[in-house]
Each structure stands twice: as C-alpha cells, then as structure tokens.
Design an enzyme around this catalytic site. Structure first.
Site, PDB file in Angstrom:
ATOM      1  N   GLY A  59     -32.370 -61.090 -45.785  1.00 42.69           N
ATOM      2  CA  GLY A  59     -32.003 -59.720 -46.159  1.00 42.69           C
ATOM      3  C   GLY A  59     -33.198 -58.788 -46.164  1.00 42.69           C
ATOM      4  O   GLY A  59     -33.074 -57.609 -45.810  1.00 42.69           O
ATOM      5  N   THR A 106     -40.709 -65.382 -51.588  1.00 46.50           N
ATOM      6  CA  THR A 106     -40.324 -66.121 -50.377  1.00 46.50           C
ATOM      7  C   THR A 106     -41.553 -66.746 -49.713  1.00 46.50           C
ATOM      8  O   THR A 106     -42.509 -66.045 -49.369  1.00 46.50           O
ATOM      9  CB  THR A 106     -39.555 -65.181 -49.428  1.00 46.50           C
ATOM     10  OG1 THR A 106     -38.375 -64.774 -50.122  1.00 46.50           O
ATOM     11  CG2 THR A 106     -39.171 -65.852 -48.128  1.00 46.50           C
ATOM     12  N   ARG A 153     -29.760 -59.186 -50.134  1.00 45.89           N
ATOM     13  CA  ARG A 153     -28.978 -58.517 -49.079  1.00 45.89           C
ATOM     14  C   ARG A 153     -28.233 -57.305 -49.617  1.00 45.89           C
ATOM     15  O   ARG A 153     -27.891 -56.394 -48.876  1.00 45.89           O
ATOM     16  CB  ARG A 153     -28.010 -59.498 -48.407  1.00 45.89           C
ATOM     17  CG  ARG A 153     -26.981 -60.073 -49.343  1.00 45.89           C
ATOM     18  CD  ARG A 153     -26.205 -61.180 -48.665  1.00 45.89           C
ATOM     19  NE  ARG A 153     -25.115 -61.680 -49.492  1.00 45.89           N
ATOM     20  CZ  ARG A 153     -25.229 -62.546 -50.479  1.00 45.89           C
ATOM     21  NH1 ARG A 153     -26.420 -63.015 -50.804  1.00 45.89           N
ATOM     22  NH2 ARG A 153     -24.169 -62.953 -51.166  1.00 45.89           N
ATOM     23  N   GLU A 239     -23.437 -64.860 -45.240  1.00 50.21           N
ATOM     24  CA  GLU A 239     -23.776 -64.972 -46.667  1.00 50.21           C
ATOM     25  C   GLU A 239     -22.660 -64.475 -47.595  1.00 50.21           C
ATOM     26  O   GLU A 239     -22.384 -65.095 -48.612  1.00 50.21           O
ATOM     27  CB  GLU A 239     -25.073 -64.227 -46.976  1.00 50.21           C
ATOM     28  CG  GLU A 239     -26.284 -64.879 -46.322  1.00 50.21           C
ATOM     29  CD  GLU A 239     -27.569 -64.147 -46.645  1.00 50.21           C
ATOM     30  OE1 GLU A 239     -27.997 -64.159 -47.802  1.00 50.21           O
ATOM     31  OE2 GLU A 239     -28.146 -63.528 -45.727  1.00 50.21           O
ATOM     32  N   HIS A 255     -26.699 -62.399 -18.921  1.00 52.23           N
ATOM     33  CA  HIS A 255     -27.453 -63.320 -18.073  1.00 52.23           C
ATOM     34  C   HIS A 255     -27.263 -64.763 -18.499  1.00 52.23           C
ATOM     35  O   HIS A 255     -27.958 -65.651 -18.002  1.00 52.23           O
ATOM     36  CB  HIS A 255     -28.932 -62.918 -18.078  1.00 52.23           C
ATOM     37  CG  HIS A 255     -29.142 -61.538 -17.537  1.00 52.23           C
ATOM     38  ND1 HIS A 255     -29.370 -61.289 -16.197  1.00 52.23           N
ATOM     39  CD2 HIS A 255     -29.066 -60.330 -18.137  1.00 52.23           C
ATOM     40  CE1 HIS A 255     -29.467 -59.978 -16.011  1.00 52.23           C
ATOM     41  NE2 HIS A 255     -29.285 -59.376 -17.168  1.00 52.23           N
ATOM     42  N   LYS A 349     -34.344 -73.675 -51.070  1.00 52.41           N
ATOM     43  CA  LYS A 349     -35.569 -73.161 -51.693  1.00 52.41           C
ATOM     44  C   LYS A 349     -36.056 -74.108 -52.791  1.00 52.41           C
ATOM     45  O   LYS A 349     -37.250 -74.355 -52.926  1.00 52.41           O
ATOM     46  CB  LYS A 349     -35.340 -71.740 -52.242  1.00 52.41           C
ATOM     47  CG  LYS A 349     -35.232 -70.689 -51.131  1.00 52.41           C
ATOM     48  CD  LYS A 349     -35.116 -69.260 -51.664  1.00 52.41           C
ATOM     49  CE  LYS A 349     -35.037 -68.251 -50.529  1.00 52.41           C
ATOM     50  NZ  LYS A 349     -34.858 -66.864 -50.947  1.00 52.41           N
TER      51      LYS A 349
END
Ligand code: F6R
Length: 356
Positions: A59, A106, A153, A239, A255, A349
């Site tokens: 996010g 993070t 987010r 999410e 492609h 996490k």
C-alpha cells in the site's frame, strides 16, 4: 435485500469499518494536504538532485508508482521505484531517497534506507512512526509524519499526497493547484455516489462489485498512469476482497498475454476483465484495446470497460482508484468477508521477525 444495501449487515461484516475509511477519502486528502503545508522541509531545500528513488512496499509502495507515472513526462532526472531490500548501485549520494512506509516498520524499506544513509544520500521519510521515524531522528533527516491507526492501504491519501506535494515544495516538480482542486472536487462528488447510502441500482462501485462477484477479476490499463492504478486495484482486490486478481498493461500485454487466452476456456470463462478507457486515448491505443477485446472475448466471462473520468492526470488516477477501492470493499461484503484483516501478511511478517 442485497447485502450492499443492508446497513446493519454491512456493520456486522466490516467490523473495523474500512468502508467508512474509504468513504472518507476526501477528508483524508484534505488533511494530507495540510500535513505537507505544515511540514518543514528546510533540511532538504535548495539541493540539486541527480535522481529520485522511492522506497516502499504494498500500500505504501503505490505512492511511488503513482508519482512516477504522474511526473515522468516532465521531470528531467531519473525516477526509480525500489520495492525490495536492495538499493540499486546507481543511486548515489547526489540522489534524493524517499522511503514511504505507513507503519514505518517494513523491513525491505528499512534495509534500503539504511543503504541510502551509508551512501550519504539525502533522505525524506514518510511514515506514521515506527523504526523509520527513529532512523530519521537519529540521522537528522526530514520526516513527514502521517496519522497512525489505519491499514496502510486505507491510508493512501496520507502516504501519497504529502509525498507528491513534497516534491513541489522542494521545487523538484511544479504541481498545478488547479489539478489538485479538480481531483478533490471529483472525489467529493464521487464519495456520495459510491457511499453505502447510495443504493445498488444507482451506485457504480456497488454495481461493479456485483458484476465481479463470483468471478476472478483481471485489470488492464494503459502503460504509465492507468497501469499504476490497475496495480493498485489488483492489490485492493487481493487485500480487501481476498480474491486472486492480476493486472497487466497495454501495449506490453499484446506481446504475450493476448495469446495466453487461447486455451482453458472452461476456467477463463469465470474471469471478468476490467479495461480502463480514456476519452482522449490515442488512436493506436484505442485500436489495440478494440482488437484485443475482439480476439479474446470468447474466452472470458465478461469484459467491462471502465470510463476514466477527470481532465488532469491526478484527477483521472485518484477517481479511478477510488471507484476500484470502493468496489473492492463491496466485493468483500458480498462474499461475507471482513475486508480489513490481512492475516497472511501478518503471519509472514511475524515469521520473518523471528529471524532477527
Ligand atoms: C496492508 C497493506 C500492505 C502494506 C505493506 C507494507 O493494509 O496495504 O500492503 O502496505 O505490507 O507495510 P507499510 O505500508 O506499513 O510499509
């Protein structure tokens, strides 16, 4: 009655009221603008940078994606997006490094910012607290602090707008105030239309969710701005709605992926393709979208064209994102799923934290 029009049922499913947070996007943007107006960026002002690197995941990482798409046609220094642990070797001390992490904790972002500090880069931090705020204080770096307590987010207004406007404040780009006003007024107008109070028969976000319900959404945008929005919405469907979803962009998808629709029709018939369309798209893009749709439509449950609204790039991006964000929450409600928890991200996490 459809669950999307049943206010009590919505409250029962959406226990942390992420719908309310999305509905308040306009006020979040107003608050975000005030945050940057009050921020002191003197530590950075008047520096000539050779490039900008945005660091951030999920996010928060989206802030960099959208800003790059908004500025890349006008800026004459490279803009790099880093979504991972490592800062590319070409990011040197004369670059501005912008770590964006809502939680501030993070690990990928922290790893990359530490490398930036080792290289002597200028750093502008955007976070609500956490380790990143400590790193900023310890190293005497500029920190834009945003309000805590939301899902990252759901804090997209807080992570995106101050980061974008900081570049204007630092004279790296010039943001047209008319574009901001246009985006804000479009979002305000849509907030009412997309809100829970507006019934499914008149509410485009509810209608979109009802169309997608029970099918796997795929999103196609055009390179740059709408591809960035497509990626944001893919993540929102993942999410909030807890559904698989992927996105791709024109012209690259022509492609490769276009050929991939040839088999497994029994599976792909359960997919729904959302394509962003712009009134002012080029003749070549228009042709590509039309030919592609004709080539693959037999193999897809439905193709839905989403008309992008707004004049400025900013208004286009934010209003399209808003429609999808709201639809992703409604999609969760239709499935009876609480949109807020992201249990698997939490477990990951925690498992990684054990390595420390
Ligand atoms: C959760 C979410 C995630 C986080 C990501 C990085 O709502 O959106 O994608 O954004 O795990 O965390 P932060 O944003 O705190 O750096």
């Amino acid at each position: 009655m459809n669950v999307l029009d049943d206010m009590d049922r919505i409250k029962e499913i959406d226990r942390e009221d992420i719908l309310g947070i999305e509905e308040n996007f306009h006020s979040q943007l107003l608050e975000a603008r005030e945050i940057i107006q009050k921020s002191n960026l003197e530590k950075l002002k008047q520096k000539e940078f050779k490039g900008i690197a945005f660091l951030g995941m999920g996010g928060s990482g989206f802030a960099g994606d959208i800003i790059k798409a908004l500025i890349k046609d006008d800026i004459n220094i490279p803009v790099e997006i880093v979504k991972g642990y490592k800062l590319p070797a070409f990011v040197k001390s004369d670059w501005l490094v912008v770590p964006v992490s809502y939680s501030g904790d993070t690990e990928e972002t922290i790893s990359a910012v530490n490398q930036a500090l080792e290289r002597g880069c200028e750093v502008l931090i955007i976070c609500s607290g956490g380790k990143l705020e400590d790193i900023g204080k310890k190293n005497n770096k500029a920190v834009i602090k945003i309000p805590p307590g939301l899902q990252p987010r759901g804090a997209i207004g807080y992570v995106f707008l101050p980061t974008y406007l900081a570049l204007d404040k630092l004279d790296i780009i010039t943001v047209n105030s008319g574009d901001i006003e246009e985006a804000l007024s479009l979002i305000k107008q849509k907030a009412k239309l997309y809100s829970r109070e507006t019934g499914s028969d008149r509410n485009p976000a509810k209608k979109l969710a009802l169309k997608i319900s029970g099918r796997l959404p795929i999103i196609y945008g055009t390179e740059g701005l709408l591809a960035a929005v497509g990626y944001r919405l893919k993540c929102e469907f993942n999410e909030n709605s807890k559904t698989p979803c992927w996105c791709n962009e024109f012209p690259e998808l022509n492609h490769n992926e276009t050929v991939g629709w040839e088999r497994l029709k029994d599976i792909t018939k359960k997919f729904i393709l959302l394509i962003f369309r712009e009134k002012d798209e080029s003749a070549r893009v228009k042709k590509r979208i039309e030919v592609t749709s004709n080539l693959i439509k037999e193999n897809i449950g439905e193709i839905v064209e989403i008309q992008v609204e707004g004049k400025s790039k900013l208004a286009k991006a934010l209003s399209t994102m808003y429609l999808g964000d709201m639809a992703s929450v409604y999609l969760a409600l239709l499935a009876g799923v609480d949109p807020t928890p992201v249990e698997k991200i939490k477990i990951l996490k925690e498992e990684l934290e054990k390595l420390n």
